[in-house]
Design an enzyme around this catalytic site. Structure first.
Site, mmCIF file in Angstrom:
data_model
loop_
_atom_site.group_PDB
_atom_site.id
_atom_site.type_symbol
_atom_site.label_atom_id
_atom_site.label_comp_id
_atom_site.label_asym_id
_atom_site.label_seq_id
_atom_site.Cartn_x
_atom_site.Cartn_y
_atom_site.Cartn_z
ATOM 1 N N LYS A 181 42.080 23.707 22.447
ATOM 2 C CA LYS A 181 42.762 23.546 21.408
ATOM 3 C C LYS A 181 43.592 22.252 21.167
ATOM 4 C CE LYS A 181 46.056 25.721 19.016
ATOM 5 N NZ LYS A 181 46.921 26.534 18.152
ATOM 6 N N CYS A 237 52.010 25.963 29.037
ATOM 7 C CA CYS A 237 51.594 26.820 30.388
ATOM 8 C C CYS A 237 52.597 27.978 30.414
ATOM 9 C CB CYS A 237 52.007 25.971 31.601
ATOM 10 S SG CYS A 237 50.868 24.614 31.927
ATOM 11 N N HIS A 285 36.821 30.704 26.375
ATOM 12 C CA HIS A 285 37.223 31.932 26.595
ATOM 13 C C HIS A 285 35.777 32.736 26.751
ATOM 14 C CE1 HIS A 285 40.467 30.365 23.816
ATOM 15 N NE2 HIS A 285 40.889 30.150 25.034
ATOM 16 N N HIS A 341 37.091 30.089 21.747
ATOM 17 C CA HIS A 341 36.045 29.196 22.044
ATOM 18 C C HIS A 341 35.481 29.201 23.181
ATOM 19 C CE1 HIS A 341 38.563 27.020 24.697
ATOM 20 N NE2 HIS A 341 39.557 26.787 24.202
ATOM 21 N N LYS A 384 38.673 18.373 29.009
ATOM 22 C CA LYS A 384 38.458 19.917 28.873
ATOM 23 C C LYS A 384 38.611 20.190 27.530
ATOM 24 C CE LYS A 384 41.221 23.999 29.952
ATOM 25 N NZ LYS A 384 42.291 24.817 29.788
ATOM 26 N N CYS A 400 52.795 17.245 31.688
ATOM 27 C CA CYS A 400 52.255 18.653 32.349
ATOM 28 C C CYS A 400 50.931 18.262 33.017
ATOM 29 C CB CYS A 400 52.061 19.631 31.468
ATOM 30 S SG CYS A 400 50.935 20.855 31.658
HETATM 31 N N1 MSP Z 1 46.888 34.242 28.776
HETATM 32 C C1 MSP Z 1 46.505 33.405 29.926
HETATM 33 C C2 MSP Z 1 45.937 34.321 30.981
HETATM 34 C C3 MSP Z 1 46.667 35.313 31.262
HETATM 35 S S1 MSP Z 1 45.837 36.358 32.638
HETATM 36 C C4 MSP Z 1 46.778 37.206 32.951
HETATM 37 C C5 MSP Z 1 45.732 32.242 29.321
HETATM 38 N N2 MSP Z 1 44.900 32.407 28.381
HETATM 39 S S2 MSP Z 1 44.202 31.487 27.555
HETATM 40 O O1 MSP Z 1 43.654 32.043 26.533
HETATM 41 O O2 MSP Z 1 44.574 29.933 27.486
HETATM 42 O O3 MSP Z 1 42.857 31.052 28.729
HETATM 43 C C6 MSP Z 1 42.165 32.195 29.073
HETATM 44 C C7 MSP Z 1 40.975 31.776 29.906
HETATM 45 O O4 MSP Z 1 40.027 30.808 29.347
HETATM 46 C C8 MSP Z 1 41.303 31.110 31.269
HETATM 47 O O5 MSP Z 1 40.658 31.337 32.388
HETATM 48 C C9 MSP Z 1 40.985 29.455 31.231
HETATM 49 O O6 MSP Z 1 40.515 28.857 32.090
HETATM 50 C C10 MSP Z 1 39.862 29.843 30.059
HETATM 51 N N3 MSP Z 1 39.371 28.648 29.513
HETATM 52 C C11 MSP Z 1 40.253 27.842 28.351
HETATM 53 N N4 MSP Z 1 39.594 26.526 28.200
HETATM 54 C C12 MSP Z 1 38.372 26.675 29.095
HETATM 55 C C13 MSP Z 1 37.347 25.554 29.088
HETATM 56 N N5 MSP Z 1 37.539 24.723 28.420
HETATM 57 N N6 MSP Z 1 36.520 25.719 30.060
HETATM 58 C C14 MSP Z 1 36.547 26.965 30.646
HETATM 59 N N7 MSP Z 1 37.229 28.072 30.531
HETATM 60 C C15 MSP Z 1 38.678 27.531 30.164
HETATM 61 O O7 MSP Z 1 45.512 31.462 30.292
#
Ligand code: MSP
Length: 644
Positions: A303, A129, A21, A18, A300, A144
């Site tokens: 999902k 987390c 990412h 989304h 934020k 959390c």
């Molecule tokens: N798998 C871990 C990261 C491991 S790195 C060794 C993880 N994955 S995640 O898919 O949940 O998130 C990945 C990235 O997407 C994170 O940097 C997170 O901050 C970013 N985002 C997820 N939702 C977000 C927003 N709504 N806005 C901006 N970025 C955010 O965490």
């Protein structure tokens, strides 16, 4: 040689990509493109985080094996990267053998330092987390702090890492390397966290099955964050026989190692990761660049909240560059920003259709109408050249500081200067009074056109496909620019210019919003549907939509600067076409020429590393890494035969 290694976090495969990412990935792509444009040697890594309880649960809920779930989500990431022209050099999956090898090597070094011990582990655990929280980090309801979901009290026998031993070395590192966490305010947060005291960290799990077995601790898998963080070095070959990239991009005096992450995962990157590396006596990252969150309706985007923004509709209607631009312009890196359809359309119309699109088409039209092409001389001393000098310096400084909105402002200032210059000089009047041969007319239009060209060069890290269109409009090669293109005076002289369509046709925001309500983003209230339906069988008609044909490879050559891509020309019986295939790591060109393959013949064209691909060659994806093995077609099957 100074190198620049940039990474995104690796993404969990229990969710489809989304806006959050995509943002981190586009940021990393923009930065890497910028570094290459200023002449640096870069490497860009992204990938997926495929182990752990959440993935295990999501796969079970869908009735598939965790790896099958991961395979599907990885495919979505790859598709998305193609759409957004993400130029990653590598894509690591934590289920690959090379990753496991590297994790084992890292663990062996930490063990050799005496930094592991076994003990009982109890605490408040957030399964989203995959992390424990202390009493003081939680509110009275024990929710959390990231997911606002209940944590649970967990207790098990675990391997612990002596994180507490690294509190003082970490504080010293932060003090000596203020660039370690950027922006500065985030460093202050990290320092405060470490000063608050570090507990040892449990780094093995016995309740989770889906993970890398913890060496020497049967029944335990490696804690998913120790597993995941290691990706930044395992992908470079750490722990593998061929560790060239590791030595070039990580363990090297002039190597810059830069992680881009969201603020929710700062602690893992700025405390745990350097502590693991210190223990293993490996260099820590140079900088952890931390961005804020995309919010929707002040929450934020995620999902679990159920307010995800997926860009599919916007991209279909306005193109990937418009979305890339919006992400980079709307968010001040480091702070939160809000997504709304209205904000997107305002930026689209005002910045892209009006300021950029109109300036380009106006200057191009004036050149075409006056000379049928580019001016006959280059103007080397005028106010636009000076405006470029200032804009370039501001852009460079802002890009280095990840202040992308300021870098874009600098380019917009230059576009405004070009516009103002055209209005003040009135070239249409000069043409009328002095004729198209007028030296003054050539000078004015050459300064304007060159101003537009250099603006497009500076915009190329942000909106690469648009920049290429601008180059094409001004009779230049439509390719990603190189460092020399950043200098004033590279516009070709007296060269015919093609007619070019508007870069960003104006959108009627009111009509768009009323007609598409709800379709640009998922609804704010219902939770997101499961990523992949458990029953994904298709009807025969669906399969028949795919036109599979046999083809003979006539030409095969590696795509420059790509380890994976091979440019093929294939004979389909009644036509010959170009296809780019990700098989260069497994096949040499000479193994391919003359070979029969199966291709998808009705795939929309896509550009891979700037090379157009008109179809796809079929291959079996073998092993955990999915290494391609081409499907064999007997030599006597004529090219162009239907496969059904
Ligand atoms: N798998 C871990 C990261 C491991 S790195 C060794 C993880 N994955 S995640 O898919 O949940 O998130 C990945 C990235 O997407 C994170 O940097 C997170 O901050 C970013 N985002 C997820 N939702 C977000 C927003 N709504 N806005 C901006 N970025 C955010 O965490």
């Amino acid at each position: 040689m100074k190198t620049f290694y940039a990474t995104t976090p690796i993404y969990y495969v229990n969710d489809l990509p989304h806006i959050g990412h995509i943002y981190t990935t586009v940021v990393t792509d923009v930065v890497t493109r910028f570094r290459r444009l200023i002449g640096e040697k870069t490497r860009f890594l992204t990938g997926t985080d495929e182990h752990g309880q959440n993935i295990e649960k999501a796969a079970a809920a869908q009735g598939v094996a965790p790896l099958a779930l991961a395979d599907r989500v990885v495919e979505r990431y790859r598709e998305l990267y193609r759409t957004f022209e993400i130029q990653n050099d590598d894509f690591i999956r934590t289920t690959e053998p090379r990753h496991r090898r590297g994790v084992e090597a890292l663990i062996a070094r930490i063990a050799a330092a005496g930094d592991f011990y076994t003990a009982k582990h109890e605490g408040w655990y957030c399964s989203s987390c995959e992390a424990f929280y202390t009493e003081k980090e939680l509110d009275a309801e024990k929710l959390c702090p990231v997911h606002a979901r209940p944590t649970t009290w967990e207790s098990e026998e675990n391997v612990f890492f002596r994180l507490s031993k690294y509190a003082a070395p970490l504080l010293e590192h932060y003090a000596n390397h203020p660039e370690f966490v950027r922006p500065e305010s985030r460093l202050a947060e990290v320092v405060a966290f470490v000063k608050g005291g570090l507990n040892d960290l449990s780094v093995s799990r016995s309740k989770v099955q889906w993970g890398i077995p913890f060496p020497g601790h049967p029944g335990h898998v490696v804690y998913v964050w120790l597993d995941a963080l290691a990706n930044y070095i395992t992908a470079l070959g750490f722990g593998s026989p061929d560790d060239r990239y590791y030595r070039e991009f990580w363990d090297h005096a002039e190597a810059r190692r830069v992680h881009f992450i969201g603020k929710d995962i700062l602690r893992f990157h700025a405390v745990y990761w350097p502590a693991f590396l210190m223990s293993a006596r490996l260099p820590p990252p140079t900088t952890v660049w931390t961005h804020g969150w995309w919010l929707r309706d002040a929450k934020k985007v995620s999902k679990s909240v159920g307010n995800v923004v997926r860009p599919d509709q916007l991209v279909a209607d306005f193109g990937p560059d418009a979305f890339r631009y919006f992400l980079m312009r709307e968010m001040s890196f480091g702070q939160d920003a809000s997504f709304s359809d209205e904000a997107f359309l305002v930026r689209y119309n005002a910045d892209l259709a009006n300021d950029l699109g109109n300036t380009v088409s106006r200057v191009a039209a004036l050149c075409r109408q006056s000379f049928g092409g580019t001016p006959r001389e280059l103007c080397t001393d005028n106010e636009i050249m000076q405006a470029f000098g200032e804009a370039e310096a501001d852009w460079r400084a802002a890009m280095t500081e990840c202040q992308f909105h300021r870098a874009l402002d600098a380019v917009w200032k230059l576009l405004t200067s070009v516009n103002g210059y055209v209005v003040a000089k009135e070239p249409w009047k000069i043409r009328k009074q002095e004729g198209a041969d007028s030296a003054r007319l050539h000078r004015v239009l050459s300064a304007s056109a060159e101003g537009v060209r250099v603006a497009a060069v500076m915009l190329s890290p942000f909106i690469p496909s648009t920049s290429r269109k601008v180059f094409e409009t001004f009779a230049l090669d439509p390719k990603d620019p190189v460092p020399a293109d950043l200098a004033w005076g590279r516009l070709p002289v007296s060269t015919p210019m093609p007619e070019a369509p508007a870069l960003f046709p104006r959108a009627d925001a009111a009509v768009y919003l009323s007609g598409k309500e709800g379709s640009m983003t998922d609804s704010a209230t219902p939770p997101a549907a499961p990523p992949v339906p458990a029953d994904d069988r298709i009807a025969i008609e669906d399969f028949q939509k795919v036109r599979l044909r046999t083809a003979k490879v006539v030409v095969a050559e590696r795509v420059p600067k790509s380890n994976k891509l091979m440019r093929l020309e294939v004979d389909l019986g009644d036509e010959r076409r170009q296809i780019v295939a990700g098989i260069a790591a497994q096949y040499a060109p000479e193994q391919l020429v003359g070979r029969n393959v199966v291709v998808v013949a009705n795939l929309r064209p896509a550009k891979l590393m700037g090379v157009e691909s008109n179809g796809m060659v079929l291959a079996a994806a073998v092993g955990e890494a999915g290494a391609p093995v081409l499907l064999d077609v007997p030599a006597d099957v004529p090219p162009g035969s239907k496969v059904k």
